[in-house]
Enzyme design. Structure first.
Site, PDB file in Angstrom:
ATOM      1  N   CYS A 377       0.572  -1.227   0.515  1.00  0.00           N
ATOM      2  CA  CYS A 377      -0.033  -0.258   0.120  1.00  0.00           C
ATOM      3  C   CYS A 377       1.274   1.733  -0.075  1.00  0.00           C
ATOM      4  CB  CYS A 377      -1.270   0.075   1.417  1.00  0.00           C
ATOM      5  SG  CYS A 377      -0.259   0.945   2.342  1.00  0.00           S
ATOM      6  N   GLU A 746      -1.250  -1.978  -5.519  1.00  0.00           N
ATOM      7  CA  GLU A 746      -1.645  -1.998  -4.380  1.00  0.00           C
ATOM      8  C   GLU A 746      -3.847  -2.172  -4.008  1.00  0.00           C
ATOM      9  OE1 GLU A 746       2.437  -0.121  -2.715  1.00  0.00           O
ATOM     10  OE2 GLU A 746       0.274   0.689  -3.372  1.00  0.00           O
TER      11      GLU A 746
END
Lengths: 790, 158, 314
Positions: A377, A746
């Site tokens: 992320c 992500e």
């Protein structure tokens, strides 16, 4: 402003294989034959092996280290301690967040597994025997295992090495407007709260971290083969840490067995192995065991979050308040842009149009491993996305509205873009309603709700969870984004050879994302050279232009843009060469299908291959030879991929075990360069999201002992537990990206955890359950049922 | 201890310490580096090889145990210059990303389709549940193994 | 408040290479027994090695000599004899998964086999090795306790010894196997639902319930059950044993006594399950709280008994 291309791909033929073609991956041929080249595969003449001695204590003073027994073992060459490193000024090193971190502990150890000494031997088995024979005398100290403890008035100070440090606070940070938020809350009919811990997680790529350090004793030239997602940045850090001349350092990051953020920081083992090679004059290999990887390298998350959402009875969100504590471990080593203390947590307002928001967070030192990395992320976005999506669902319940309808009422509308959020981000694009409706249609949302009602009558626990997330990736514009001062642009260098084949060199580095294929496709799109004729080179600092590396889904947004632009620059030059070849004016030429032709006389044309040959054989007078260029791309903004995920679960009421019946994922990542690869990225992200929601977390006991330092307890789902996924897409172009792409690696990890957990809460809410922290182990569901049953 | 092991059809003799793990013998002594190490605790399966045709985790077998026996690693899948159907299928179906678990997954898949050329999705998922992948979510690995089964059947029919 | 430090030095499970050892690979049982007679205390027998080698790699076990029995012939069959299902020392978990004999003759074993570790580990690991290892988190020992198995051990000077499983399993990671002995086979009573074939064994059914977080995980809770029905349809024999919830695999004798002689009913099973829940003393850990595990023992005992009954009545 750059132009955006049409998104009705593919435009090129399948032979060219430009954007929109699911061409097979170029990197696969070596990997399916076991002919990849990973760091541990590298063997150099005379190479020695290193094993690190690590602290069994989470917090303890070091009284002394006795390495005599180790040194006496046949085959042990040297034992490196912090004291020795201090002679070279290498006992401490800077972190990516501007803190300092011990390379080998000299004063005290601050987390279990901290590096204390390195044993170098002729054989890895002997190095292990040597490490066992090193005797370290410790005096244990009181331990802090969470930020709440760290803030207590009598808490021991972890960072005694920092002058005048009298508490364990790393930083305090805020975003948004406190006064405006108070005002919004004053107008609210109701306030909905969610308090949750986003557990500590570890990226755990299947290949652990490692290095082969080769310092040439004659020349001082230093070649480091290492597991690096950011080889250029690491070279600069090595130059700064070790005082080595940067031109003498070459970092080669070969095939990487996954990264997910774990291979962004610089770890002590890299530095110790390099120092050992420098001192001994032979190459030194250090490869982590899994235990070492889990116990000491970059963790992610570990956020204690309190969120409050102010809403009206009609279902309008007015404001958002968030207060957080972040467990940073013993050194602040987050891999994230310098100005961002809490990463890109500002994205916490999500896909919703709200007037005011205020976010505060405090980072705290604890006796746990350092290195808050962006595990699949972009810098704390996972935590932010999770919190807002959990809040939104609970708000819908509070108002007795359907969670989908409540979202609909509050989405930022397509005509509001570019949209400035209450925390100050400017979202470039979005169409949230369309993505959500598509996901609802795919899963049959209305029918599912009917089935759910029926199931509940039968006493079955069935739930449906939605997450309509907005991601933020592609760091980033140089005015705001840097890592220890290095601006977060990225680069591409393209050379077209005389025969029309090309080589593309990148500052980013794949860890499995398929750059060798995808980036060739961007060039194919722009120049009409078949993607199979383009070699992509990356991961070698001597042979690629500078770049900040691959993490935070930044490769396509930043390096992908650089690639498109360098190719367009070469096309401009190619036009001039074509004009010379066709004896026409450059303005009279048109470009199509890899050819320049004279407008109105299509037979009069030259292909890009012809032009490439001419660039070395038949140039117009005065023109510089060759067809090559380099471009450094400084993105004007970040990109904002989004999507809606819907999950249907059923819970075994007796055991609390839960099973995903359906999982629909609609992603909008803009233009999909290689749809096959994009879908593969989404599959992986959805699985890691499932892992975090279902089973995967790092746990510690009160003494700071890590309880999950092997795969026996750090759970990674197998094919058997992993849900089946149904994928869908919408395409909204990023208006500022040259090919309209946004990045996708992500999104699925960012968006999916809330969808899974929302589904579980949805199954239990009639019992009064409003929250269960991740990982939602069966025990936690059972507890929630017990607490709410009576 | 002196051992002789047939690896990918060729006999290799070496002097190894009894404590040498089979995976280290394969990687370090034979320099066949397609077999990887991922967890050290028999959990991840990236070190899987075929021992007399049966998949085993080579980090949990000593090299001396393989004395006089036969090993197949990923390097032995290709026969007479032709890729094994499982290799072709993994590329075709995008069954790999970083490629670290791939050699093991392919060996397990090759063994499965040898026994059961037409496995269901559940059968494939069950068969590979001793092997971890962190990139693919297993979706395309399952498809790859199923495709390889079909290809192998078609190949043997022709 | 932070506690005063009284704790012991924590264990570091970082190692990945075993300490050095002698390795022997005899080709006859007699040679194995000779080595055991001569070096007994320092010897570990290597069968599947799927528990032993990981412990050696972590240096939690460091035997001086490893005797590999994999080259000893005639130790790898599953057969029927003397009313028993005989599982020899080198029978792998997957041999049991794939055994039609086991499927027809012992439902508890057939039910447990696919839950043992993962498919690759099952290719090497053995039932006999698992029982000898006696990890309280091991599944097989519970199944053997529920079924009333016997372990057959042999030594050079003592000959063959048939040991009831309850006497074989003494404490966690400890058994009554002597250093000079090797296990040659495990004998498991035949309990089958088939009543049609010749010399039909008793009508019975068995089951193994396991809560695991993922394939390959140790049991958070495991419950093995076995029921045998008499001619009157009443319960003539019962077995219940638990995994991972006590310092060793726990046979719940009191619940077994309750069941024997009664006619099966939901109420009876609930009562037996409650006894099992009270009998166990699990620890809270990353897999779940003690309270949760106890309640899962109850849930699984009820479910397991119901499944066993259904098979017995088939």
């Amino acid at each position: 402003m750059t132009t955006t291309t049409d998104h009705h791909h593919p435009i090129t033929t399948s032979e060219v294989g430009g954007i929109g073609h699911s061409i097979k991956r170029h990197e696969d041929d070596r990997l399916i034959q076991g002919a990849g080249n990973f760091v541990d595969d590298i063997v150099l003449p005379g190479m020695l092996h290193m094993t690190l001695v690590r602290s069994p204590w989470a917090h303890a003073t070091i009284n002394g280290i006795d390495s005599s027994a180790a040194e006496a073992i046949d085959g042990v060459v040297a034992v490196v301690t912090g004291e020795l490193l201090a002679e070279y000024n290498l006992a401490w090193m800077p972190t990516l967040s501007g803190d300092t971190q011990a390379v080998l502990a000299t004063d005290k150890v601050r987390y279990q597994g901290q590096e204390v000494a390195g044993v170098i031997a002729t054989d890895p088995y002997v190095a292990r025997d040597g490490a066992d024979a090193v005797v370290v005398d410790y005096d244990p100290l009181p331990v802090i295992t969470n930020p709440m403890q760290g803030l207590e008035s009598d808490a021991p100070i972890i960072r005694t090495d920092l002058e005048d440090k009298e508490d364990n606070v790393v930083y305090e940070w805020e975003a948004g407007d406190a006064a405006a938020t108070e005002e919004a809350f004053a107008k609210a009919d109701r306030v909905v709260r969610v308090e949750t811990h986003y557990p500590r997680s570890h990226p755990a790529p299947l290949e652990t971290c490692g290095i082969v350090a080769d310092v040439n004793p004659g020349t001082g030239e230093t070649t480091l083969y290492m597991t690096s997602q950011a080889p250029h940045a690491h070279r600069t850090i090595f130059a700064l840490v070790a005082g080595l001349p940067e031109q003498k350092i070459r970092i080669v990051s070969p095939d990487l067995g996954g990264g997910f953020g774990n291979k962004v920081p610089v770890y002590p083992g890299y530095v110790v192995a390099t120092a050992a090679s420098l001192v001994i004059g032979k190459p030194v290999k250090w490869i982590e065991t899994r235990y070492e990887n889990l116990i000491s390298t970059g963790f992610a998350r570990d956020y204690y979050m309190k969120g409050e959402l102010a809403v009206t009875n009609e279902g309008k969100i007015l404001g958002l308040k968030v207060d957080m504590l972040s467990d940073q471990g013993a050194f602040f080593a987050d891999a994230q842009p310098s100005k961002l203390r809490a990463g890109l947590f500002e994205i916490v307002t999500g896909s919703y149009d709200l007037q005011a928001a205020h976010v505060t967070t405090k980072g705290v030192y604890t006796n746990k491993a350092p290195g808050g990395v962006a595990y699949r992320c972009s810098f704390r976005v996972t935590e932010a996305s999770y919190l807002i999506e959990r809040l939104v669902q609970n708000a819908a319940y509070e108002l007795e509205m359907d969670p989908a309808e409540f979202r609909s009422m509050n989405f930022i509308q397509p005509d509001q873009f570019p949209y400035e959020s209450a925390t100050g981000l400017v979202y470039d694009s979005g169409d949230y309603e369309t993505a959500m409706r598509k996901a609802m249609e795919m899963i049959g949302y209305d029918e599912l709700r009917v089935e759910q009602a029926k199931a509940r009558e039968e006493g079955r626990l069935v739930g449906i969870g939605i997450a309509s997330f907005t991601d933020i990736v592609g760091a980033g514009p140089s005015k705001d984004y840097d890592i220890i001062g290095l601006k977060m642009f990225d680069s591409a260098e393209l050379r077209v050879h005389p025969t029309g084949k090309a080589i593309l060199k990148l500052g980013v580095k794949t860890q499995g994302q398929g750059h060798e294929t995808t980036f060739a496709q961007i060039v194919a799109e722009e120049l009409g050279i078949p993607a199979t004729d383009i070699k992509v080179v990356h991961g070698d600092t001597d042979n690629t232009p500078y770049g900040l590396g691959t993490y935070g889904s930044r490769s396509t947004p930043v390096a992908g843009a650089a690639t498109a632009i360098v190719a367009r620059n070469l096309r401009d030059k190619a036009r001039d060469i074509a004009a010379h070849m066709l004896e026409a004016s450059a303005d009279d030429l048109e470009w199509e299908n890899g050819k320049f032709s004279v407008k109105g006389s299509p037979d009069s044309s030259v292909s890009i291959q012809d032009i490439a040959f001419a660039a070395y054989t038949n140039l117009p007078e005065g023109m510089e030879a060759g067809l090559e260029g380099v471009h450094y791309y400084d993105p004007p903004n970040l990109t904002f991929p989004f999507g809606t995920y819907i999950v249907a679960v059923e819970i075994d009421a007796g055991t609390g075990q839960w099973k995903v019946d359906r999982m629909v994922a609609v992603d909008d990542c803009g233009v999909r360069i290689n749809p096959m690869i994009v879908e593969g990225q989404i599959h992986g992200g959805l699985t890691e999201g499932f892992a975090m929601s279902n089973m995967q977390s790092m746990s510690f006991d009160d003494d700071g002992n890590c309880l999950t330092a092997h795969f026996d307890n750090y759970m990674i789902p197998t094919a058997w537990e992993t849900p089946r996924f149904e994928l869908g897409e919408t395409i909204t172009l990023s208006p500022h990206h040259p090919i309209g792409a946004k990045g996708v690696g992500e999104s699925a990890t960012v968006g999916s955890p809330a969808a899974y957990v929302n589904a579980i809460i949805d199954a239990l809410r009639h019992m009064g359950v409003t929250n269960i922290d991740m990982p939602v182990l069966p025990d936690r569901i059972w507890q929630a049922i017990q607490e709410n049953a009576g | 201890m002196q051992i002789t092991v047939t690896v990918n059809g060729a006999e290799h003799s070496a002097d190894v310490e009894p404590r040498t793990l089979l995976v280290d013998f394969i990687r370090n002594d034979l320099r066949l580096t397609g077999t990887h190490i991922g967890c050290d605790t028999t959990a991840c399966g990236v070190c899987t090889v075929l021992l007399d045709g049966t998949p085993v985790k080579s980090c949990t077998v000593f090299a001396v145990q393989a004395n006089g026996r036969s090993i197949t690693t990923v390097e032995g899948l290709k026969q007479n210059g032709d890729l094994h159907p499982i290799q072709v299928a993994f590329k075709e179906e995008h069954g790999l990303q970083c490629g670290f678990c791939t050699p093991a997954m392919m060996l397990v898949g090759a063994k499965l389709i040898e026994d059961n050329p037409n496995p269901t999705e559940d059968e494939v998922r069950w068969a590979i549940s001793g092997n971890l992948c962190r990139c693919t979510g297993y979706v395309n690995i399952v498809k790859s193994i199923q495709l390889a089964g079909k290809m192998a059947t078609a190949g043997s029919d022709s | 408040m932070l506690a005063v430090i009284t704790r012991a030095r924590p264990a570091m499970e970082v190692r990945m290479y075993p300490r050095a050892f002698d390795y022997l690979a005899p080709e006859t049982k007699e040679e194995v027994l000779d080595v055991l007679a001569e070096r007994g205390d320092e010897v570990k027998i290597l069968a599947g090695g799927q528990s032993l080698i990981p412990m050696m790699k972590l240096r939690l076990a460091s035997p001086g000599t490893l005797v590999d029995i994999n080259r000893v012939p005639d130790l790898d069959s599953i057969s029927i004899g003397n009313g028993h299902l005989t599982v020899q020392a080198l029978v792998r978990h997957n041999d049991i998964v794939n055994s039609e004999l086991v499927t027809t003759e012992n439902a508890a074993m057939a039910s447990a086999a696919p839950w043992i570790s993962d498919p690759i580990v099952r290719n090497l690991g053995t039932l006999a090795g698992s029982v000898a290892h006696h990890d309280p988190e091991g599944d097989w020992a519970s199944v053997m306790l529920a079924c009333g198995a016997q372990v057959v051990a042999e030594s050079r000077d003592g000959g063959e010894r048939v040991i009831p499983i309850t006497e074989f399993l003494t404490d966690m990671f400890t058994t009554s196997l002597q250093p000079t002995e090797m296990i040659t086979e495990v004998r498991v009573p035949r309990y089958t639902s088939r009543t049609t074939h010749e010399h039909a064994p008793p009508r019975g059914g068995g089951n193994y319930q396991k809560l695991e977080r993922k394939v390959g995980d140790y049991a958070t809770v495991g419950v093995a059950t076995h029921l045998e029905l008499g001619d009157d349809g009443g319960i003539s024999k019962a077995g219940i044993a638990l995994t991972s919830v006590y310092s060793h695999n726990l046979k719940v004798t009191e619940a077994e006594h309750l069941l024997v002689g009664s006619h099966a009913s939901d109420e009876l099973f609930a009562e037996a399950a409650e006894i099992a829940k009270i009998a166990c003393t699990p620890a809270s850990d990353v897999r779940g709280s003690a309270e949760y595990k106890k309640d899962m023992v109850r849930v699984f005992t009820e479910r397991g008994l119901a499944a066993s009954l259904a098979l017995a009545q088939r």
